[in-house]
Design a protein around this motif. Structure first.
Motif, PDB file in Angstrom:
ATOM      1  N   PHE A  51     -14.154  35.537  26.496  1.00  0.00           N
ATOM      2  CA  PHE A  51     -15.579  34.646  26.439  1.00  0.00           C
ATOM      3  C   PHE A  51     -15.310  33.587  25.138  1.00  0.00           C
ATOM      4  N   LEU A  52     -14.688  34.100  24.128  1.00  0.00           N
ATOM      5  CA  LEU A  52     -14.447  33.190  22.837  1.00  0.00           C
ATOM      6  C   LEU A  52     -13.622  31.925  23.197  1.00  0.00           C
ATOM      7  N   LEU A  53     -12.573  32.121  24.225  1.00  0.00           N
ATOM      8  CA  LEU A  53     -11.701  31.161  24.687  1.00  0.00           C
ATOM      9  C   LEU A  53     -12.608  30.170  25.467  1.00  0.00           C
ATOM     10  N   ARG A  54     -13.494  30.651  26.176  1.00  0.00           N
ATOM     11  CA  ARG A  54     -14.445  29.659  26.898  1.00  0.00           C
ATOM     12  C   ARG A  54     -15.650  28.912  26.065  1.00  0.00           C
ATOM     13  N   GLU A  55     -16.061  29.758  25.113  1.00  0.00           N
ATOM     14  CA  GLU A  55     -17.225  29.272  24.351  1.00  0.00           C
ATOM     15  C   GLU A  55     -17.039  28.742  23.200  1.00  0.00           C
ATOM     16  N   THR A  56     -15.799  28.930  22.604  1.00  0.00           N
ATOM     17  CA  THR A  56     -15.714  28.226  21.121  1.00  0.00           C
ATOM     18  C   THR A  56     -14.409  27.437  21.108  1.00  0.00           C
ATOM     19  N   ASP A  57     -14.307  26.793  19.773  1.00  0.00           N
ATOM     20  CA  ASP A  57     -12.985  26.102  19.802  1.00  0.00           C
ATOM     21  C   ASP A  57     -12.031  26.778  18.792  1.00  0.00           C
ATOM     22  N   HIS A  58     -12.119  28.080  18.498  1.00  0.00           N
ATOM     23  CA  HIS A  58     -11.329  28.992  17.549  1.00  0.00           C
ATOM     24  C   HIS A  58      -9.869  28.890  18.256  1.00  0.00           C
ATOM     25  N   SER A  59      -8.946  28.909  17.249  1.00  0.00           N
ATOM     26  CA  SER A  59      -7.707  28.820  17.919  1.00  0.00           C
ATOM     27  C   SER A  59      -7.139  30.272  18.716  1.00  0.00           C
ATOM     28  N   VAL A  60      -6.175  29.911  19.264  1.00  0.00           N
ATOM     29  CA  VAL A  60      -5.796  31.513  19.988  1.00  0.00           C
ATOM     30  C   VAL A  60      -5.474  32.447  18.895  1.00  0.00           C
ATOM     31  N   THR A  61      -4.803  32.007  18.153  1.00  0.00           N
ATOM     32  CA  THR A  61      -4.251  32.996  16.978  1.00  0.00           C
ATOM     33  C   THR A  61      -5.383  33.591  16.129  1.00  0.00           C
ATOM     34  N   ASP A  62      -6.434  32.847  15.862  1.00  0.00           N
ATOM     35  CA  ASP A  62      -7.916  33.434  15.312  1.00  0.00           C
ATOM     36  C   ASP A  62      -8.416  34.329  16.372  1.00  0.00           C
ATOM     37  N   ILE A  63      -8.608  33.951  17.444  1.00  0.00           N
ATOM     38  CA  ILE A  63      -9.285  34.828  18.471  1.00  0.00           C
ATOM     39  C   ILE A  63      -8.512  36.023  18.794  1.00  0.00           C
ATOM     40  N   CYS A  64      -7.162  36.053  18.603  1.00  0.00           N
ATOM     41  CA  CYS A  64      -6.190  37.179  18.601  1.00  0.00           C
ATOM     42  C   CYS A  64      -6.696  38.162  17.632  1.00  0.00           C
ATOM     43  N   PHE A  65      -6.840  37.868  16.485  1.00  0.00           N
ATOM     44  CA  PHE A  65      -7.031  38.828  15.344  1.00  0.00           C
ATOM     45  C   PHE A  65      -8.495  39.234  15.520  1.00  0.00           C
ATOM     46  N   GLU A  66      -9.295  38.234  15.780  1.00  0.00           N
ATOM     47  CA  GLU A  66     -10.936  38.467  15.633  1.00  0.00           C
ATOM     48  C   GLU A  66     -11.248  39.612  16.760  1.00  0.00           C
ATOM     49  N   VAL A  67     -10.433  39.687  17.917  1.00  0.00           N
ATOM     50  CA  VAL A  67     -10.782  40.728  18.820  1.00  0.00           C
ATOM     51  C   VAL A  67      -9.979  41.981  18.700  1.00  0.00           C
ATOM     52  N   GLY A  68      -9.130  42.090  17.660  1.00  0.00           N
ATOM     53  CA  GLY A  68      -8.388  43.197  17.150  1.00  0.00           C
ATOM     54  C   GLY A  68      -6.810  43.563  17.604  1.00  0.00           C
ATOM     55  N   PHE A  69      -6.333  42.455  18.063  1.00  0.00           N
ATOM     56  CA  PHE A  69      -4.943  42.529  18.362  1.00  0.00           C
ATOM     57  C   PHE A  69      -4.226  42.403  17.092  1.00  0.00           C
ATOM     58  N   GLY A  70      -3.124  42.959  16.936  1.00  0.00           N
ATOM     59  CA  GLY A  70      -2.395  42.891  15.712  1.00  0.00           C
ATOM     60  C   GLY A  70      -1.179  41.838  15.477  1.00  0.00           C
ATOM     61  N   SER A  71      -0.834  41.183  16.680  1.00  0.00           N
ATOM     62  CA  SER A  71       0.206  40.039  16.604  1.00  0.00           C
ATOM     63  C   SER A  71      -0.241  38.843  17.933  1.00  0.00           C
ATOM     64  N   PRO A  72      -0.036  37.852  17.525  1.00  0.00           N
ATOM     65  CA  PRO A  72      -0.425  36.653  18.748  1.00  0.00           C
ATOM     66  C   PRO A  72       0.604  37.185  19.945  1.00  0.00           C
ATOM     67  N   GLY A  73       1.815  37.582  19.878  1.00  0.00           N
ATOM     68  CA  GLY A  73       2.610  38.033  20.767  1.00  0.00           C
ATOM     69  C   GLY A  73       2.203  39.061  21.814  1.00  0.00           C
ATOM     70  N   THR A  74       1.557  40.175  21.116  1.00  0.00           N
ATOM     71  CA  THR A  74       1.237  41.181  21.926  1.00  0.00           C
ATOM     72  C   THR A  74      -0.286  40.680  22.693  1.00  0.00           C
ATOM     73  N   PHE A  75      -1.099  39.999  21.948  1.00  0.00           N
ATOM     74  CA  PHE A  75      -2.232  39.439  22.591  1.00  0.00           C
ATOM     75  C   PHE A  75      -1.869  38.723  23.688  1.00  0.00           C
ATOM     76  N   SER A  76      -0.805  37.891  23.739  1.00  0.00           N
ATOM     77  CA  SER A  76      -0.594  36.857  24.946  1.00  0.00           C
ATOM     78  C   SER A  76      -0.032  37.687  26.099  1.00  0.00           C
ATOM     79  N   ARG A  77       0.803  38.641  25.467  1.00  0.00           N
ATOM     80  CA  ARG A  77       1.319  39.424  26.777  1.00  0.00           C
ATOM     81  C   ARG A  77       0.453  40.297  27.250  1.00  0.00           C
ATOM     82  N   THR A  78      -0.252  40.840  26.796  1.00  0.00           N
ATOM     83  CA  THR A  78      -1.653  41.743  27.234  1.00  0.00           C
ATOM     84  C   THR A  78      -2.656  40.835  28.148  1.00  0.00           C
ATOM     85  N   PHE A  79      -3.032  39.436  27.337  1.00  0.00           N
ATOM     86  CA  PHE A  79      -3.746  38.667  28.207  1.00  0.00           C
ATOM     87  C   PHE A  79      -3.491  38.339  29.564  1.00  0.00           C
TER      88      PHE A  79
END
Length: 112
Positions: A51-79
């Motif tokens: 939702f945040l990727l579609r509807e906001t211009d926040h960076s992927v890293t900011d979204i990663c931490f905002e939704v509760g992931f601890g690292s961008p690598g884990t977020f990208s892999r899980t996503f």
């Protein structure tokens, strides 16, 4: 878990909240929802990130931490594992449209 998806939740904490053992909680959760508590939480976080990727211009890293992931690598892999493409690719391919949110949620919901 649906409300506090961005908080650090683990099976011991969730079992304490439910007043049952960790084993019983995990077994019952999986029987009820068809996936482990950890995977369910990941899926909720990824849905919010979509939702945040579609509807906001926040960076992927900011979204990663905002939704509760601890690292961008884990977020990208899980996503990528859940959605089938990287967060950046998802953002590029998915333009915000004037479709009601309820339809978007159904169409964009990651499969189990």
């Amino acid at each position: 878990m649906d409300r506090a998806y961005a908080q650090p939740l683990d099976v011991p904490a969730l079992a304490r909240i439910a007043h049952v053992s960790e084993t019983h909680f995990s077994r019952t959760f999986r029987a009820t929802f068809g996936e482990t508590p950890h995977r369910y939480l990941q899926r909720r976080r990824v849905e919010r990130a979509m939702f945040l990727l579609r509807e906001t211009d926040h960076s992927v890293t900011d979204i990663c931490f905002e939704v509760g992931f601890g690292s961008p690598g884990t977020f990208s892999r899980t996503f990528r594992d859940i959605v089938g493409r990287s967060p950046r690719t998802y953002r590029k391919e998915t333009a915000a449209t004037n479709v009601p949110t309820c339809f978007t949620m159904v169409w964009m919901r990651p499969s189990a």
